[in-house]
Scaffold this motif. Sequence first.
Motif, PDB file in Angstrom:
ATOM      1  N   LYS A 162      -6.714   4.961 -14.211  1.00 25.75           N
ATOM      2  CA  LYS A 162      -6.200   3.745 -15.310  1.00 25.75           C
ATOM      3  C   LYS A 162      -4.932   2.675 -15.406  1.00 25.75           C
ATOM      4  O   LYS A 162      -4.731   2.222 -15.652  1.00 25.75           O
ATOM      5  N   LEU A 163      -4.051   3.851 -14.407  1.00 28.04           N
ATOM      6  CA  LEU A 163      -2.743   3.718 -13.764  1.00 28.04           C
ATOM      7  C   LEU A 163      -3.375   1.812 -12.947  1.00 28.04           C
ATOM      8  O   LEU A 163      -2.701   1.325 -13.592  1.00 28.04           O
ATOM      9  N   PHE A 164      -4.437   2.332 -12.324  1.00 33.31           N
ATOM     10  CA  PHE A 164      -4.867   1.252 -11.223  1.00 33.31           C
ATOM     11  C   PHE A 164      -4.667   0.084 -11.945  1.00 33.31           C
ATOM     12  O   PHE A 164      -4.593  -1.118 -12.077  1.00 33.31           O
ATOM     13  N   GLU A 165      -5.893  -0.158 -13.092  1.00 33.03           N
ATOM     14  CA  GLU A 165      -6.352  -1.111 -14.093  1.00 33.03           C
ATOM     15  C   GLU A 165      -5.335  -1.434 -14.739  1.00 33.03           C
ATOM     16  O   GLU A 165      -5.078  -2.586 -15.213  1.00 33.03           O
ATOM     17  N   ALA A 166      -4.471  -0.999 -14.754  1.00 30.34           N
ATOM     18  CA  ALA A 166      -3.113  -1.290 -16.387  1.00 30.34           C
ATOM     19  C   ALA A 166      -2.369  -1.689 -15.351  1.00 30.34           C
ATOM     20  O   ALA A 166      -1.061  -2.715 -15.433  1.00 30.34           O
ATOM     21  N   ARG A 167      -2.042  -2.233 -14.069  1.00 31.15           N
ATOM     22  CA  ARG A 167      -1.475  -2.544 -12.784  1.00 31.15           C
ATOM     23  C   ARG A 167      -0.040  -1.991 -13.200  1.00 31.15           C
ATOM     24  O   ARG A 167       1.147  -2.407 -12.885  1.00 31.15           O
ATOM     25  N   THR A 168      -0.181  -0.342 -13.475  1.00 30.17           N
ATOM     26  CA  THR A 168       1.443   0.115 -13.661  1.00 30.17           C
ATOM     27  C   THR A 168       1.770   0.672 -11.824  1.00 30.17           C
ATOM     28  O   THR A 168       2.774   1.876 -11.897  1.00 30.17           O
ATOM     29  N   VAL A 169       1.418   0.611 -10.993  1.00 24.87           N
ATOM     30  CA  VAL A 169       0.736   1.582  -9.562  1.00 24.87           C
ATOM     31  C   VAL A 169       1.843   0.508  -9.417  1.00 24.87           C
ATOM     32  O   VAL A 169       1.093  -0.586  -9.056  1.00 24.87           O
ATOM     33  N   GLN A 170       2.968   0.766  -8.378  1.00 25.29           N
ATOM     34  CA  GLN A 170       3.680  -0.300  -7.635  1.00 25.29           C
ATOM     35  C   GLN A 170       3.116   0.286  -5.816  1.00 25.29           C
ATOM     36  O   GLN A 170       3.159   1.435  -5.159  1.00 25.29           O
ATOM     37  N   LEU A 229       4.842  -7.044   1.558  1.00 22.82           N
ATOM     38  CA  LEU A 229       3.539  -7.454   0.244  1.00 22.82           C
ATOM     39  C   LEU A 229       3.949  -7.052  -0.338  1.00 22.82           C
ATOM     40  O   LEU A 229       3.505  -5.384  -0.286  1.00 22.82           O
ATOM     41  N   GLU A 230       3.868  -7.491  -1.466  1.00 21.83           N
ATOM     42  CA  GLU A 230       3.960  -6.653  -2.647  1.00 21.83           C
ATOM     43  C   GLU A 230       2.660  -7.293  -4.069  1.00 21.83           C
ATOM     44  O   GLU A 230       3.060  -8.462  -4.661  1.00 21.83           O
ATOM     45  N   PRO A 231       1.401  -6.821  -3.630  1.00 27.44           N
ATOM     46  CA  PRO A 231       0.566  -7.237  -4.857  1.00 27.44           C
ATOM     47  C   PRO A 231       0.697  -7.041  -6.249  1.00 27.44           C
ATOM     48  O   PRO A 231       1.013  -5.768  -6.407  1.00 27.44           O
ATOM     49  N   HIS A 232       0.535  -8.045  -6.915  1.00 31.11           N
ATOM     50  CA  HIS A 232       0.559  -7.708  -8.438  1.00 31.11           C
ATOM     51  C   HIS A 232      -1.243  -7.621  -9.278  1.00 31.11           C
ATOM     52  O   HIS A 232      -1.066  -6.831  -9.972  1.00 31.11           O
ATOM     53  N   THR A 233      -1.524  -8.130  -8.151  1.00 29.81           N
ATOM     54  CA  THR A 233      -3.107  -8.287  -8.951  1.00 29.81           C
ATOM     55  C   THR A 233      -4.459  -7.279  -7.346  1.00 29.81           C
ATOM     56  O   THR A 233      -3.310  -7.087  -6.976  1.00 29.81           O
ATOM     57  N   GLY A 234      -5.253  -6.903  -7.753  1.00 32.08           N
ATOM     58  CA  GLY A 234      -5.716  -6.498  -6.775  1.00 32.08           C
ATOM     59  C   GLY A 234      -7.765  -6.468  -6.674  1.00 32.08           C
ATOM     60  O   GLY A 234      -8.226  -6.420  -6.317  1.00 32.08           O
ATOM     61  N   LYS A 235      -7.512  -7.784  -6.108  1.00 33.19           N
ATOM     62  CA  LYS A 235      -8.692  -9.308  -5.297  1.00 33.19           C
ATOM     63  C   LYS A 235      -8.567  -8.562  -3.632  1.00 33.19           C
ATOM     64  O   LYS A 235      -8.022  -7.988  -3.592  1.00 33.19           O
ATOM     65  N   LYS A 236      -9.955  -8.389  -3.688  1.00 32.98           N
ATOM     66  CA  LYS A 236     -10.324  -8.102  -2.318  1.00 32.98           C
ATOM     67  C   LYS A 236      -9.881  -9.104  -1.535  1.00 32.98           C
ATOM     68  O   LYS A 236      -9.548  -9.987  -1.805  1.00 32.98           O
ATOM     69  N   HIS A 237      -9.429  -8.482  -0.597  1.00 33.94           N
ATOM     70  CA  HIS A 237      -8.928  -8.710   0.913  1.00 33.94           C
ATOM     71  C   HIS A 237      -7.513  -9.960   0.144  1.00 33.94           C
ATOM     72  O   HIS A 237      -7.393 -11.201   1.060  1.00 33.94           O
ATOM     73  N   GLN A 238      -7.293  -9.650  -0.952  1.00 38.03           N
ATOM     74  CA  GLN A 238      -6.017 -10.644  -1.294  1.00 38.03           C
ATOM     75  C   GLN A 238      -4.568 -10.538  -0.710  1.00 38.03           C
ATOM     76  O   GLN A 238      -4.380 -12.280  -0.384  1.00 38.03           O
ATOM     77  N   LEU A 239      -4.123  -9.852   0.107  1.00 40.08           N
ATOM     78  CA  LEU A 239      -3.594  -9.831   1.191  1.00 40.08           C
ATOM     79  C   LEU A 239      -3.666 -10.918   2.055  1.00 40.08           C
ATOM     80  O   LEU A 239      -2.804 -12.103   2.806  1.00 40.08           O
ATOM     81  N   ALA A 275      -0.750  -0.148   4.620  1.00 40.40           N
ATOM     82  CA  ALA A 275      -0.316   0.205   2.911  1.00 40.40           C
ATOM     83  C   ALA A 275       0.981   1.124   2.871  1.00 40.40           C
ATOM     84  O   ALA A 275       0.288   2.731   3.400  1.00 40.40           O
ATOM     85  N   ARG A 276       2.420   0.809   2.671  1.00 40.91           N
ATOM     86  CA  ARG A 276       3.496   0.894   3.426  1.00 40.91           C
ATOM     87  C   ARG A 276       3.522   2.507   2.288  1.00 40.91           C
ATOM     88  O   ARG A 276       4.076   3.733   2.896  1.00 40.91           O
ATOM     89  N   SER A 277       3.999   1.950   0.920  1.00 43.35           N
ATOM     90  CA  SER A 277       3.766   2.427   0.187  1.00 43.35           C
ATOM     91  C   SER A 277       3.146   3.421  -1.076  1.00 43.35           C
ATOM     92  O   SER A 277       2.584   2.144  -1.976  1.00 43.35           O
ATOM     93  N   ILE A 278       3.092   3.731  -2.819  1.00 45.50           N
ATOM     94  CA  ILE A 278       2.152   4.071  -3.604  1.00 45.50           C
ATOM     95  C   ILE A 278       3.618   4.562  -4.266  1.00 45.50           C
ATOM     96  O   ILE A 278       3.875   5.775  -4.508  1.00 45.50           O
ATOM     97  N   GLU A 279       3.891   3.986  -5.690  1.00 43.00           N
ATOM     98  CA  GLU A 279       4.600   4.521  -6.346  1.00 43.00           C
ATOM     99  C   GLU A 279       4.188   3.965  -8.113  1.00 43.00           C
ATOM    100  O   GLU A 279       3.625   3.764  -8.481  1.00 43.00           O
TER     101      GLU A 279
END
Length: 301
Positions: A162-170, A229-239, A275-279
Amino acid sequence: MSRRSSPLPNRYGVAPSFLWLPRESWPDLITFLVQRFPHMEEAVLRGRLERGELVDEAGKPLAAHSPFQAGTRIWYYREVREETPVPFEEVVLHRDERLLVVDKPHFLSIIPAGRHLRETLLTRLRLKLDLPELSPCHRLDRETAGVVLFCLHPPSRGAYQKLFEARTVQKTYEAIAPYRADLALPLVHRSRLEEGEGFFTMKEVEGEPNSETRISLLARHGEWARYQLEPHTGKKHQLRAHLAALGIPIHNDPWYPVLQAEKGDDFSQPLQLLARSIEFIDPFSGIARRFDSQRKLYWPE
């Protein structure tokens, strides 16, 4: 019935697969299977049935003449051709009662898919750490290296997802790509991404944006640059799609901007995306957590 209620156990760290039988009428099971799997010879399907490799929901082996039971599932172990071992190792960064954080190498798929079954990160970890119920909280492309979260405790997995779905993961990535002097950075790139032909790649199209990435310059090395690169959304192959659209495709990308021929077992040119880091704020402890990859990207020679 859930996957966890499978009548078959995991085998070599790989969970069994299942197939729903549609609500249709067929003379018998083999007639349906021949139609359902046209790429497989009938003799192969009959052989698997004769060896008892397909079972019903109670775990009872099925035969070619078994009746077609609409609305039920048959269970089996998926088979692939012999896999070439990926010559890179994963690194465990953190483990507690709920989470396993892993630094994934390039070329290793997260979960079994396509021609990759045992040579996947999930299968490796289940076997090495004796964690048969381990499951990923999110995904990375096979070509991408870096930080991945897994859940050890099945009832807790939903809270992390749910954290990923809510985009609260940096999530912060790094990439090596061509340098563009005329590209004013940092910038936020927004576009509408949709699947291209064959569903392998994504393409930018006209319309309301559904993807967003913040791009910053970290360093320059001649004609090349290291980008954050800091994605705000998580679309397939976005970056990968965003940088290709900006005229700075990621170094060694086999799919963008042009889909190239399958490289097979060539591990010499890893995609320079990490994928350098996750918060995130842990949903159970309320503690701010951050995990960083130990891996490096390399400038082109």
